[in-house]
Design a protein around this motif. Structure first.
Motif, mmCIF file in Angstrom:
data_model
loop_
_atom_site.group_PDB
_atom_site.id
_atom_site.type_symbol
_atom_site.label_atom_id
_atom_site.label_comp_id
_atom_site.label_asym_id
_atom_site.label_seq_id
_atom_site.Cartn_x
_atom_site.Cartn_y
_atom_site.Cartn_z
ATOM 1 N N SER A 1 0.806 -1.222 0.000
ATOM 2 C CA SER A 1 0.000 0.000 0.000
ATOM 3 C C SER A 1 0.843 1.278 0.000
ATOM 4 O O SER A 1 0.314 2.366 -0.205
ATOM 5 N N PHE A 2 2.151 1.169 0.224
ATOM 6 C CA PHE A 2 3.001 2.355 0.329
ATOM 7 C C PHE A 2 3.420 2.882 -1.044
ATOM 8 O O PHE A 2 3.580 2.140 -1.994
ATOM 9 N N VAL A 3 3.640 4.203 -1.088
ATOM 10 C CA VAL A 3 4.248 4.883 -2.228
ATOM 11 C C VAL A 3 5.624 5.334 -1.757
ATOM 12 O O VAL A 3 5.764 5.834 -0.645
ATOM 13 N N VAL A 4 6.642 5.164 -2.593
ATOM 14 C CA VAL A 4 8.011 5.502 -2.223
ATOM 15 C C VAL A 4 8.528 6.644 -3.098
ATOM 16 O O VAL A 4 8.362 6.627 -4.317
ATOM 17 N N ALA A 5 9.147 7.616 -2.468
ATOM 18 C CA ALA A 5 9.868 8.686 -3.154
ATOM 19 C C ALA A 5 11.330 8.501 -2.803
ATOM 20 O O ALA A 5 11.657 8.238 -1.645
ATOM 21 N N ALA A 6 12.228 8.616 -3.782
ATOM 22 C CA ALA A 6 13.651 8.442 -3.497
ATOM 23 C C ALA A 6 14.498 9.189 -4.514
ATOM 24 O O ALA A 6 14.044 9.499 -5.621
ATOM 25 N N THR A 7 15.725 9.437 -4.130
ATOM 26 C CA THR A 7 16.694 10.045 -5.027
ATOM 27 C C THR A 7 16.821 9.188 -6.274
ATOM 28 O O THR A 7 16.900 7.967 -6.188
ATOM 29 N N GLY A 8 16.832 9.818 -7.421
ATOM 30 C CA GLY A 8 17.096 9.098 -8.661
ATOM 31 C C GLY A 8 15.856 8.813 -9.483
ATOM 32 O O GLY A 8 14.794 9.395 -9.300
ATOM 33 N N THR A 9 16.034 7.868 -10.391
ATOM 34 C CA THR A 9 14.994 7.487 -11.338
ATOM 35 C C THR A 9 14.406 6.145 -10.943
ATOM 36 O O THR A 9 15.154 5.193 -10.685
ATOM 37 N N LEU A 10 13.094 6.060 -10.887
ATOM 38 C CA LEU A 10 12.410 4.801 -10.606
ATOM 39 C C LEU A 10 12.533 3.935 -11.847
ATOM 40 O O LEU A 10 12.035 4.288 -12.916
ATOM 41 N N THR A 11 13.206 2.790 -11.711
ATOM 42 C CA THR A 11 13.477 1.957 -12.882
ATOM 43 C C THR A 11 12.451 0.856 -13.100
ATOM 44 O O THR A 11 12.444 0.250 -14.157
ATOM 45 N N ASN A 12 11.605 0.599 -12.118
ATOM 46 C CA ASN A 12 10.622 -0.478 -12.265
ATOM 47 C C ASN A 12 9.194 0.025 -12.018
ATOM 48 O O ASN A 12 8.406 -0.613 -11.332
ATOM 49 N N ALA A 13 8.863 1.144 -12.618
ATOM 50 C CA ALA A 13 7.549 1.764 -12.397
ATOM 51 C C ALA A 13 6.396 0.819 -12.727
ATOM 52 O O ALA A 13 5.398 0.781 -12.021
ATOM 53 N N VAL A 14 6.520 0.044 -13.777
ATOM 54 C CA VAL A 14 5.439 -0.853 -14.176
ATOM 55 C C VAL A 14 5.208 -1.928 -13.118
ATOM 56 O O VAL A 14 4.083 -2.351 -12.882
#
Length: 179
Positions: free
Chosen positions: A41-54
């Motif tokens: 259920s969590f959404v994560v924000a982090a430094t960089g580019t999310l590589t597995n968005a799908v």
């Protein structure tokens, strides 16, 4: 990723002074590859580019491409939208692993919450995002707009923002920006 205990530079040697929160971190630049496993259920924000968005969010993939295209705003999210089942992959797992990569940055920071509102926009190929809880100050609803204006202004006035992402996160004691 390994915690940095000290930095060695060619001027003072080992810098072992602790960070007390009154300035910027003193770190070397590097490349990071970070995986963060959280409840589904969590959404994560982090430094960089999310590589597995799908793999972690159907919205994440669409939001990323819309944001980078420069259309603003692609859509504001509403409280709790990130938790709706239709925004998650069909795979029935209790956790999801979010994978981020960042090149030539000084550190990595991340935040996660089940109730984050996730908003995004873009400017000249830069994905600009904001993550904040529903109870955040009302100004956070315009955070992405403000960040986009700043990046556009400084990019046109001096130099293009050097990272593919810019992220604002509202926390318990204010907010912070990340690359």
């Amino acid at each position: 990723m390994v915690p940095a205990v000290a930095v060695y530079d060619d001027v003072r040697g080992w810098n072992t002074e602790q960070y007390l929160g009154q300035g910027e971190f003193y770190l070397e630049y590097g490349d990071f590859d970070v995986s963060i496993t959280v409840p589904r259920s969590f959404v994560v924000a982090a430094t960089g580019t999310l590589t597995n968005a799908v793999e972690v969010s159907r919205r994440g993939s669409a939001r990323g491409s819309l944001g980078r295209s420069g259309r603003t705003p692609p859509w504001p999210s509403s409280p709790g939208r990130g938790r709706q089942p239709l925004t998650r992959p069909a795979v029935p797992r209790s956790t999801l692993t979010w994978h981020f990569t960042a090149k030539n940055v000084r550190d990595v920071a991340w935040a996660a919450a089940a109730n984050f509102i996730w908003d995004a926009s873009g400017y000249d190929g830069i994905l600009i995002q904001s993550f904040y809880p529903p109870e955040a100050n009302a100004d956070w609803a315009r955070s992405t707009e403000y960040a986009r204006h700043s990046i556009k202004h400084y990019s046109e006035k001096w130099s293009l923002y050097p990272y593919p992402t810019a992220i604002n996160v509202a926390g318990p004691v204010g907010g912070m920006e990340y690359r």
